[in-house]
Motif scaffolding. Structure first.
Motif, PDB file in Angstrom:
ATOM      1  N   ASP A 121      -1.417   2.427  -2.239  1.00  0.00           N
ATOM      2  CA  ASP A 121      -1.251   2.758  -0.649  1.00  0.00           C
ATOM      3  C   ASP A 121      -0.927   4.544  -0.084  1.00  0.00           C
ATOM      4  O   ASP A 121      -0.780   4.699  -1.438  1.00  0.00           O
ATOM      5  N   ASP A 388      -1.471   0.408   5.010  1.00  0.00           N
ATOM      6  CA  ASP A 388      -0.684  -0.168   4.147  1.00  0.00           C
ATOM      7  C   ASP A 388      -0.192  -1.257   4.107  1.00  0.00           C
ATOM      8  O   ASP A 388      -0.113  -1.313   4.824  1.00  0.00           O
ATOM      9  N   GLN A 413      -5.431  -4.091   3.824  1.00  0.00           N
ATOM     10  CA  GLN A 413      -4.243  -3.980   3.012  1.00  0.00           C
ATOM     11  C   GLN A 413      -3.133  -4.847   3.370  1.00  0.00           C
ATOM     12  O   GLN A 413      -2.697  -4.570   2.423  1.00  0.00           O
TER      13      GLN A 413
END
Length: 436
Positions: A121, A388, A413
């Motif tokens: 991330d 993220d 993600q």
């Protein structure tokens, strides 16, 4: 790139089973490299980050067999160390932050470990110093190639040492522990991380023949052994997913049961959500959340000052749930200060919530003040991109509570950390469609 189309504003109902813990899986899977014997692991989540690590282990020569849903056997009796110096490894290793934890086991068992600068991330600086300083304390020689960002450690035989970690890094502690179990002599790690997933790793290593004491405290003592054997291990449910489902229930005013949560390993999580006004009932090992038809009210401190929710190393509140707390607060009665101490870029997704109508003041990269709507004004549907894993799920929860149709791009993600999330949400009534 895949996309979610979400029709929000609907109440959900039913029960949901949390997946196996992502952060535990990344540690436990690397530990199979410590022994040539078979290790069987159950409750492995079927998510991108974990599957990448399993693929990496396979390319290292680990023999892997799927024996059931979420259950695998691993046998690292013919590890291909030449793969570590291949261009393919330099590409594969940098795509996953958890790959850093193969270094400790490889160093301990084979005398060397290499890794390209890992990804993960984009939530701020996540330095690797704790890992490598620990290896150096154990007698390893460190080298770093700046041209291709390639790290390496080598040692003929590691020797136990006393060390005081500069930060209670979870992955750093895990990596050093995995190196120290095969070192000569005794290693003492002070300011060690002590969260449940690290405790799980230590318990597994002890079943394999390691001698680790102080498990659950911030001081670990490890007596080195010559070799480790095989074992069976079952992973805990994912506490971050459990917290996500609590937030989902509150924001959509839904009656939900979260199954088999391992209450004793949740730490402060239930209490923090209760401070936000959410009713959480314990029913055996399940969490029951009634429909919050009248909303929920944030508590103040005893002197009347605004509640602050901040992250801290275990047993403090996990930073991975602060984005969920922030979203929940947008519809609460009252206000809260969210203080993200550990990562400086994790709050930057709040602009998307502000676009949806949330009242949020981003004070600085680490702090945001949220003034709740008390459901008098619903969030507006919009088009977003997931930055993220945790922010992506927070935006998904916001979209499920907002009236109208929202679009979330870059959902890979979310898939990195949540197993078949759209299927599981549809099973409890969510209107969510995946578009490739």
């Amino acid at each position: 790139m895949a996309t979610f189309i979400i029709e929000g504003g609907h109440q959900l109902k039913g029960s949901i089973q949390p997946q196996g813990a992502k952060n535990e899986a990344l540690q436990i899977l690397c530990a199979v490299l410590l022994t040539p014997e078979t290790v069987t692991i159950h409750n492995i989540p079927d998510i991108i980050d974990v599957n990448k690590l399993i693929s990496l282990l396979e390319k290292l020569g680990v023999k892997i067999h799927k024996i059931g849903s979420g259950s695998y056997t691993f046998k690292a009796d013919e590890v291909n160390m030449k793969y570590l110096e291949s261009p393919e490894f330099k590409e594969d290793g940098k795509g996953l932050r958890g790959s850093i934890m193969i270094v400790g086991p490889l160093l301990a068992r084979f005398g060397k470990g290499y890794i390209p600068k890992p990804g993960g991330d984009k939530i701020g600086r996540r330095r690797l110093d704790t890992h490598f300083e620990g290896f150096i304390n154990l007698g390893a020689k460190f080298r770093y190639n700046r041209e291709d960002h390639f790290y390496g450690v080598e040692a003929d035989r590691l020797k136990g040492a006393y060390m005081l970690l500069d930060e209670a890094s979870v992955t750093g502690t895990a990596n050093i522990v995995m190196a120290a179990v095969l070192a000569e002599g005794t290693t003492t790690i002070y300011n060690a991380a002590c969260e449940p997933y690290l405790q799980q790793l230590c318990k597994m290593l002890n079943r394999m023949g390691a001698k680790i004491s102080g498990v659950g405290s911030n001081m670990l003592r490890i007596e080195g052994v010559d070799s480790l054997g095989g074992t069976d291990h079952k992973m805990l449910p994912d506490m971050i997913e459990i917290g996500s489902w609590i937030g989902l229930a509150a924001m959509t005013k839904s009656e939900l049961t979260i199954k088999n949560v391992s209450w004793d390993d949740l730490g402060q999580i239930p209490d923090v959500f209760r401070k936000l006004g959410i009713t959480i009932e314990r029913k055996g090992e399940d969490i029951y959340i009634p429909a919050h038809k009248e909303g929920y009210e944030i508590q103040s401190y005893i002197d009347g000052s605004i509640l602050t929710v901040a992250d801290a190393p275990w047993p403090g509140f996990t930073p991975d749930l602060l984005s969920i707390v922030l979203v929940i607060a947008t519809q609460a009665r009252g206000a809260v200060l969210v203080h993200q101490k550990m990562f400086e870029s994790r709050l930057f997704f709040v602009d998307k919530l502000i676009d949806m109508g949330a009242k949020i003041i981003l004070c600085d990269p680490h702090r945001a003040t949220v003034i709740g709507h008390d459901f008098k004004s619903s969030l507006k549907a919009t088009t977003m991109t997931s930055p993220d894993i945790r922010a992506g799920v927070s935006l998904l929860i916001a979209a499920l509570s907002a009236k109208g149709s929202s679009t979330i791009h870059n959902i890979e993600q979310i898939d990195r950390g949540y197993e078949r999330i759209d299927e599981r949400l549809r099973a409890i009534g969510a209107k969510i469609t995946r578009v490739n």
